[in-house]
Write a protein that holds these residues in place. Sequence first.
Motif, mmCIF file in Angstrom:
data_model
loop_
_atom_site.group_PDB
_atom_site.id
_atom_site.type_symbol
_atom_site.label_atom_id
_atom_site.label_comp_id
_atom_site.label_asym_id
_atom_site.label_seq_id
_atom_site.Cartn_x
_atom_site.Cartn_y
_atom_site.Cartn_z
ATOM 1 N N SER A 8 -0.976 22.540 1.242
ATOM 2 C CA SER A 8 -2.071 22.397 0.477
ATOM 3 C C SER A 8 -1.633 20.738 -0.182
ATOM 4 C CB SER A 8 -2.736 23.414 -0.619
ATOM 5 O OG SER A 8 -1.227 23.527 -1.758
ATOM 6 N N ALA A 9 -0.821 19.993 -0.071
ATOM 7 C CA ALA A 9 -0.830 18.684 -0.698
ATOM 8 C C ALA A 9 -1.679 17.875 -0.060
ATOM 9 C CB ALA A 9 0.503 18.372 -0.915
ATOM 10 N N ALA A 10 -1.610 16.892 -0.820
ATOM 11 C CA ALA A 10 -2.143 15.900 -0.609
ATOM 12 C C ALA A 10 -1.466 14.736 -0.560
ATOM 13 C CB ALA A 10 -3.428 15.099 -1.696
ATOM 14 N N ALA A 11 -2.553 13.048 0.299
ATOM 15 C CA ALA A 11 -1.022 12.891 1.279
ATOM 16 C C ALA A 11 -0.251 11.846 0.195
ATOM 17 C CB ALA A 11 -2.432 11.739 2.035
ATOM 18 N N PRO A 12 0.910 11.418 0.392
ATOM 19 C CA PRO A 12 1.603 10.554 -1.024
ATOM 20 C C PRO A 12 1.173 10.097 -1.888
ATOM 21 C CG PRO A 12 2.941 10.714 0.475
ATOM 22 C CD PRO A 12 1.567 10.863 1.001
ATOM 23 N N GLN A 13 0.977 9.375 -2.918
ATOM 24 C CA GLN A 13 0.012 8.190 -3.540
ATOM 25 C C GLN A 13 1.018 6.906 -3.658
ATOM 26 O OE1 GLN A 13 -2.341 9.303 -6.970
ATOM 27 N NE2 GLN A 13 -2.937 11.057 -6.155
ATOM 28 N N PHE A 14 0.627 5.985 -3.403
ATOM 29 C CA PHE A 14 1.805 5.063 -3.755
ATOM 30 C C PHE A 14 1.406 4.105 -4.612
ATOM 31 C CE2 PHE A 14 1.436 6.171 1.304
ATOM 32 C CZ PHE A 14 2.493 5.664 1.858
ATOM 33 N N PHE A 15 2.737 3.773 -5.130
ATOM 34 C CA PHE A 15 2.895 3.030 -6.883
ATOM 35 C C PHE A 15 3.954 1.415 -6.415
ATOM 36 C CE2 PHE A 15 1.773 7.070 -7.243
ATOM 37 C CZ PHE A 15 1.577 7.307 -8.173
ATOM 38 N N GLU A 16 3.826 0.475 -7.276
ATOM 39 C CA GLU A 16 4.788 -0.356 -7.300
ATOM 40 C C GLU A 16 4.867 -0.629 -8.716
ATOM 41 O OE1 GLU A 16 2.503 -3.747 -5.197
ATOM 42 O OE2 GLU A 16 4.369 -4.608 -5.951
ATOM 43 N N THR A 17 6.740 -1.270 -8.327
ATOM 44 C CA THR A 17 6.831 -1.350 -9.948
ATOM 45 C C THR A 17 6.835 -2.992 -9.921
ATOM 46 O OG1 THR A 17 9.215 -2.432 -9.005
ATOM 47 C CG2 THR A 17 9.091 0.239 -9.268
ATOM 48 N N ARG B 62 13.252 10.214 -3.754
ATOM 49 C CA ARG B 62 11.862 9.143 -3.383
ATOM 50 C C ARG B 62 12.230 8.237 -2.483
ATOM 51 N NH1 ARG B 62 10.272 5.730 -9.243
ATOM 52 N NH2 ARG B 62 9.563 7.996 -9.260
ATOM 53 N N VAL B 63 11.568 7.976 -2.091
ATOM 54 C CA VAL B 63 11.079 6.846 -0.653
ATOM 55 C C VAL B 63 10.390 5.975 -1.192
ATOM 56 C CG1 VAL B 63 10.391 6.259 1.731
ATOM 57 C CG2 VAL B 63 11.091 8.832 0.731
ATOM 58 N N ILE B 64 11.660 4.235 -1.437
ATOM 59 C CA ILE B 64 10.842 2.646 -2.140
ATOM 60 C C ILE B 64 11.223 1.819 -0.122
ATOM 61 C CG2 ILE B 64 11.420 3.884 -3.969
ATOM 62 C CD1 ILE B 64 14.350 1.644 -3.504
ATOM 63 N N GLN B 65 10.712 1.183 -0.913
ATOM 64 C CA GLN B 65 10.620 0.050 -0.069
ATOM 65 C C GLN B 65 10.913 -1.509 -0.780
ATOM 66 O OE1 GLN B 65 7.435 -3.237 0.889
ATOM 67 N NE2 GLN B 65 7.686 -2.550 3.835
ATOM 68 N N VAL B 66 11.616 -2.021 -0.716
ATOM 69 C CA VAL B 66 12.533 -2.977 -1.560
ATOM 70 C C VAL B 66 12.449 -4.286 -1.208
ATOM 71 C CG1 VAL B 66 14.419 -3.825 -2.720
ATOM 72 C CG2 VAL B 66 14.017 -1.504 -2.346
ATOM 73 N N PRO B 67 11.392 -5.997 -1.438
ATOM 74 C CA PRO B 67 11.332 -6.416 -1.748
ATOM 75 C C PRO B 67 12.488 -7.417 -1.500
ATOM 76 C CG PRO B 67 10.830 -6.489 -3.839
ATOM 77 C CD PRO B 67 10.918 -5.462 -3.127
ATOM 78 N N VAL C 201 8.695 -3.428 -5.932
ATOM 79 C CA VAL C 201 9.127 -2.290 -5.072
ATOM 80 C C VAL C 201 7.905 -1.302 -5.371
ATOM 81 C CG1 VAL C 201 11.096 -0.005 -5.211
ATOM 82 C CG2 VAL C 201 11.470 -2.568 -6.079
ATOM 83 N N LYS C 202 7.781 -1.328 -3.832
ATOM 84 C CA LYS C 202 6.474 0.305 -3.582
ATOM 85 C C LYS C 202 7.764 1.644 -3.125
ATOM 86 C CE LYS C 202 3.248 -2.955 -1.216
ATOM 87 N NZ LYS C 202 2.799 -3.291 -0.263
ATOM 88 N N TYR C 203 6.675 2.929 -3.830
ATOM 89 C CA TYR C 203 7.618 3.695 -3.322
ATOM 90 C C TYR C 203 6.445 4.971 -3.210
ATOM 91 C CZ TYR C 203 6.325 5.041 -8.245
ATOM 92 O OH TYR C 203 6.319 4.358 -9.544
ATOM 93 N N PHE C 204 7.180 6.189 -2.994
ATOM 94 C CA PHE C 204 6.108 7.134 -3.215
ATOM 95 C C PHE C 204 7.048 8.375 -3.539
ATOM 96 C CE2 PHE C 204 6.719 6.758 1.269
ATOM 97 C CZ PHE C 204 7.019 8.262 1.814
ATOM 98 N N ASP C 205 6.736 9.024 -3.923
ATOM 99 C CA ASP C 205 7.477 10.898 -4.833
ATOM 100 C C ASP C 205 7.222 11.103 -3.719
ATOM 101 O OD1 ASP C 205 9.436 9.692 -7.044
ATOM 102 O OD2 ASP C 205 7.538 9.941 -7.698
ATOM 103 N N LEU C 206 8.385 12.615 -2.705
ATOM 104 C CA LEU C 206 8.660 13.344 -1.509
ATOM 105 C C LEU C 206 8.611 14.438 -3.163
ATOM 106 C CD1 LEU C 206 11.174 12.147 0.931
ATOM 107 C CD2 LEU C 206 8.549 12.746 0.920
ATOM 108 N N GLU C 207 9.632 14.508 -3.797
ATOM 109 C CA GLU C 207 9.750 15.477 -4.681
ATOM 110 C C GLU C 207 9.914 14.692 -5.815
ATOM 111 O OE1 GLU C 207 12.237 19.559 -5.110
ATOM 112 O OE2 GLU C 207 12.238 18.675 -3.629
#
Length: 205
Positions: A67-76, A157-162, A80-86
Amino acid sequence: SCFDSRAASIAAAASSPAGMYAALIHAVAVLPQSRPAVKQIAAPVGRRELVSGAAAAAALLLEKPASAAAPQFFETEGGVKYFDLEVGKCGTFNVACVPQAGDLIKLKYKAYLPSGQMFDSSEGPGRKPIAAKFKKQPILNPGVEEALATMKEGGKRVIQVPPAMAYGDKGIKIETKDGGSEYLVPPNAKLQYELELLSVAAPPP
């Protein structure tokens, strides 16, 4: 991007229903690539405050796959972009739930190149989670440290680091067996990490 592809693959692995996968693909497809996602500034918080922004918006894909929705993306603030798995949880008596400078943390991680190839991990023969004092000892690179600043104990958390927050235009070069050299991390590479904050503990008085 590889970051978006990793978001899709992780969500698909965590949830088998086709509806969840389709929803995540749609979320990635409509995510603007030319402007930052919603800003979640990695600023220090009080010991007893909850990082409500990340907690409220994170999708609990692993716990509620049907029932969970798709992850929401954030940026620090540092990009650094990220979304939380848990999202981690703060126990009633755990005042060191969110890392503060000097706290003792233990971190599991996997690191990926833009191609999706894993180049480093805390798992495997002879490897173990990182144990360090937050903001007192280096933890991989500035981008990872910035992402950790809003995580809670037990969070994933899954992150993308520039490049500017990782290894910049120098990359990481290593020697080969034949006496030559090659890049472990190419210059100006955006790197992806899967982080799991195993524990956070206040330093001894």
